[in-house]
Design an enzyme around this catalytic site. Structure first.
Site, PDB file in Angstrom:
ATOM      1  N   ARG A   1      -7.157 -20.749  -2.251  1.00  0.00           N
ATOM      2  CA  ARG A   1      -6.199 -20.569  -1.164  1.00  0.00           C
ATOM      3  C   ARG A   1      -5.049 -21.574  -1.253  1.00  0.00           C
ATOM      4  O   ARG A   1      -5.261 -22.776  -1.238  1.00  0.00           O
ATOM      5  CB  ARG A   1      -6.904 -20.687   0.197  1.00  0.00           C
ATOM      6  CG  ARG A   1      -5.988 -20.335   1.365  1.00  0.00           C
ATOM      7  CD  ARG A   1      -6.714 -20.356   2.697  1.00  0.00           C
ATOM      8  NE  ARG A   1      -5.815 -19.965   3.774  1.00  0.00           N
ATOM      9  CZ  ARG A   1      -4.966 -20.797   4.378  1.00  0.00           C
ATOM     10  NH1 ARG A   1      -4.926 -22.059   4.025  1.00  0.00           N
ATOM     11  NH2 ARG A   1      -4.176 -20.354   5.328  1.00  0.00           N
TER      12      ARG A   1
ATOM     13  N   LYS B   1       6.427  -2.087   1.965  1.00  0.00           N
ATOM     14  CA  LYS B   1       5.241  -1.503   2.624  1.00  0.00           C
ATOM     15  C   LYS B   1       4.047  -2.434   2.437  1.00  0.00           C
ATOM     16  O   LYS B   1       3.184  -2.189   1.595  1.00  0.00           O
ATOM     17  CB  LYS B   1       4.979  -0.094   2.066  1.00  0.00           C
ATOM     18  CG  LYS B   1       4.085   0.754   2.985  1.00  0.00           C
ATOM     19  CD  LYS B   1       4.130   2.208   2.557  1.00  0.00           C
ATOM     20  CE  LYS B   1       3.045   3.054   3.184  1.00  0.00           C
ATOM     21  NZ  LYS B   1       3.139   3.210   4.632  1.00  0.00           N
TER      22      LYS B   1
ATOM     23  N   LEU C   1      10.902   1.093   7.418  1.00  0.00           N
ATOM     24  CA  LEU C   1      10.327   1.556   6.151  1.00  0.00           C
ATOM     25  C   LEU C   1      11.102   2.799   5.690  1.00  0.00           C
ATOM     26  O   LEU C   1      11.424   3.668   6.509  1.00  0.00           O
ATOM     27  CB  LEU C   1       8.847   1.916   6.323  1.00  0.00           C
ATOM     28  CG  LEU C   1       8.195   2.288   4.989  1.00  0.00           C
ATOM     29  CD1 LEU C   1       7.975   1.050   4.133  1.00  0.00           C
ATOM     30  CD2 LEU C   1       6.879   3.015   5.194  1.00  0.00           C
TER      31      LEU C   1
ATOM     32  N   GLU D   1      11.585   2.231  14.665  1.00  0.00           N
ATOM     33  CA  GLU D   1      10.748   3.355  14.209  1.00  0.00           C
ATOM     34  C   GLU D   1       9.453   3.360  15.003  1.00  0.00           C
ATOM     35  O   GLU D   1       9.244   2.525  15.886  1.00  0.00           O
ATOM     36  CB  GLU D   1      10.476   3.240  12.700  1.00  0.00           C
ATOM     37  CG  GLU D   1       9.841   1.924  12.318  1.00  0.00           C
ATOM     38  CD  GLU D   1       9.823   1.658  10.810  1.00  0.00           C
ATOM     39  OE1 GLU D   1       9.763   2.606  10.027  1.00  0.00           O
ATOM     40  OE2 GLU D   1       9.844   0.467  10.433  1.00  0.00           O
TER      41      GLU D   1
ATOM     42  N   TYR E   1       0.822  -1.203   0.000  1.00  0.00           N
ATOM     43  CA  TYR E   1       0.000   0.000   0.000  1.00  0.00           C
ATOM     44  C   TYR E   1       0.856   1.253   0.000  1.00  0.00           C
ATOM     45  O   TYR E   1       2.071   1.189   0.208  1.00  0.00           O
ATOM     46  CB  TYR E   1      -0.968  -0.007   1.184  1.00  0.00           C
ATOM     47  CG  TYR E   1      -0.362   0.300   2.547  1.00  0.00           C
ATOM     48  CD1 TYR E   1       0.470  -0.609   3.180  1.00  0.00           C
ATOM     49  CD2 TYR E   1      -0.625   1.496   3.197  1.00  0.00           C
ATOM     50  CE1 TYR E   1       1.016  -0.344   4.430  1.00  0.00           C
ATOM     51  CE2 TYR E   1      -0.093   1.777   4.450  1.00  0.00           C
ATOM     52  CZ  TYR E   1       0.730   0.854   5.051  1.00  0.00           C
ATOM     53  OH  TYR E   1       1.271   1.127   6.288  1.00  0.00           O
TER      54      TYR E   1
ATOM     55  N   ARG F   1       8.236   4.139  -4.572  1.00  0.00           N
ATOM     56  CA  ARG F   1       8.292   3.125  -3.505  1.00  0.00           C
ATOM     57  C   ARG F   1       7.301   1.986  -3.780  1.00  0.00           C
ATOM     58  O   ARG F   1       7.590   0.823  -3.519  1.00  0.00           O
ATOM     59  CB  ARG F   1       8.024   3.761  -2.143  1.00  0.00           C
ATOM     60  CG  ARG F   1       8.202   2.735  -1.006  1.00  0.00           C
ATOM     61  CD  ARG F   1       8.134   3.372   0.355  1.00  0.00           C
ATOM     62  NE  ARG F   1       6.848   4.017   0.576  1.00  0.00           N
ATOM     63  CZ  ARG F   1       6.575   4.791   1.628  1.00  0.00           C
ATOM     64  NH1 ARG F   1       7.507   5.014   2.544  1.00  0.00           N
ATOM     65  NH2 ARG F   1       5.398   5.344   1.765  1.00  0.00           N
TER      66      ARG F   1
HETATM   67  N1  PLP Z   1       7.520   3.731   9.124  1.00  0.00           N
HETATM   68  C1  PLP Z   1       6.406   2.985   9.104  1.00  0.00           C
HETATM   69  C2  PLP Z   1       6.406   1.665   9.786  1.00  0.00           C
HETATM   70  C3  PLP Z   1       5.239   3.460   8.446  1.00  0.00           C
HETATM   71  O1  PLP Z   1       4.136   2.698   8.426  1.00  0.00           O
HETATM   72  C4  PLP Z   1       5.277   4.722   7.828  1.00  0.00           C
HETATM   73  C5  PLP Z   1       4.103   5.242   7.119  1.00  0.00           C
HETATM   74  O2  PLP Z   1       3.091   4.619   7.009  1.00  0.00           O
HETATM   75  C6  PLP Z   1       6.466   5.470   7.884  1.00  0.00           C
HETATM   76  C7  PLP Z   1       7.559   4.941   8.537  1.00  0.00           C
HETATM   77  C8  PLP Z   1       6.556   6.819   7.234  1.00  0.00           C
HETATM   78  O3  PLP Z   1       6.635   6.697   5.842  1.00  0.00           O
HETATM   79  P1  PLP Z   1       6.118   7.875   4.897  1.00  0.00           P
HETATM   80  O4  PLP Z   1       6.898   9.099   5.304  1.00  0.00           O
HETATM   81  O5  PLP Z   1       6.477   7.407   3.540  1.00  0.00           O
HETATM   82  O6  PLP Z   1       4.667   8.022   5.154  1.00  0.00           O
END
Ligand code: PLP
Length: 285
Positions: free
Chosen positions: A100, A148, A205, A180, A33, A52
């Protein structure tokens, strides 16, 4: 009034939107997503989100539902149909519907594509004004956080654990170091004014907002170090903040019950938020 959402080629009222029970997004969290923010009815850093998305699809060998141009057109159509001026657009691609089986389905299975808008205030928020409190929790996620994916139960559980402690969000910790936030990247400012955030790897991420904010910090002559930091270093920091597309830059004023600085949003977080919003308003497309 109900939203108009996009599902596999059609714009429909949200009550009528349907996806197969055999969709692999539903059965295996086999989907990726993106969330793109919208300011003044325009898209912030759309190119970054599409780049991304392409990388996430390629890492999972997942077929693309359509071209970048088509994805952009759907974003614009949803903004128009829902009169969205400030908020976000959520986009999800899954490997599609198939009987499945743990093995990926045969090539040619049509990926599913869903997009919807969320109307929400992004600029003038309480979190930006007052800052947020975070609590440290063990990072129980998988090893490919650079992709993501929609498998968000672990960060959801981490957020609930932080909320149970009276915090607004969790800072997840692995091997003694902060990875994070549950849906944002994490930063501290050390005693000598250095901005520290974890280096890019499979552990976090690769935030689109992170890339923009680090560029802006360097342009503002702020010293930046990309390296892991511990929760103890964070608690002793001068200030801290998080970044994400849906919240820009949000100051962190408390970690595990320890107030940072004077317990109010720090000057570097406030300045970077200001610069980020100003730049985004200029460059949104
Ligand atoms: N880290 C995680 C785990 C996230 O889910 C997100 C955003 O959803 C981010 C960092 C920040 O990413 P972005 O700046 O691309 O929204």
């Amino acid at each position: 009034m109900s939203r108009i959402v996009y599902v596999n080629g059609e714009y429909v009222p949200e009550e009528e939107a349907k996806i197969s029970v055999f969709d692999r997004g539903f059965l295996f969290a086999d989907g990726v997503y993106e969330v793109t923010s919208v300011l003044e009815g325009r898209l912030v850093d759309f190119a970054g989100h599409i780049t991304r998305l392409r990388r996430s699809l390629s890492e999972l060998e997942m077929a693309s539902p359509c071209t970048d141009e088509a994805l952009e057109a759907i974003h614009r159509e949803l903004i128009a149909r829902n009169n969205l001026t400030e908020g976000v657009i959520y986009l999800q691609v899954t490997r599609g519907a198939a009987d499945r089986d743990f093995a990926y389905p045969a090539e040619g299975t049509q990926p599913s594509l869903v997009l919807f808008t969320q109307d929400k205030t992004l600029i003038d928020t309480k979190a930006a004004r007052d800052g947020i409190k975070v609590a440290s929790v063990p990072d129980i996620r998988w090893g490919r956080r650079d992709i993501k994916t929609v498998q968000l139960l672990a960060p959801s559980m981490c957020k609930m654990a932080a909320k149970a402690q009276g915090a607004d969000d969790a800072w997840m910790v692995e091997d003694g170091f902060v990875t994070e936030g549950t849906s944002n990247n994490a930063y501290i400012v050390t005693g000598d004014g250095t901005l520290v955030t974890r280096n890019l790897s499979n552990a976090i991420l690769h935030g689109i907002t992170r890339a923009a904010v680090l560029r802006m910090a360097r342009e503002a002559q702020i010293k930046v170090e990309e390296r892991p930091f511990t929760i103890d270093e964070a608690k002793a920091a001068r200030e801290a903040f998080v970044t994400a597309a849906s919240s820009f830059v949000n100051p962190v004023v408390e970690i595990d019950g320890v107030s940072l600085g004077d317990g109010t949003p720090g000057p570097i977080a406030r300045r970077l938020r200001e610069i980020y919003i100003e730049e985004s308003l200029k460059t949104a497309t």
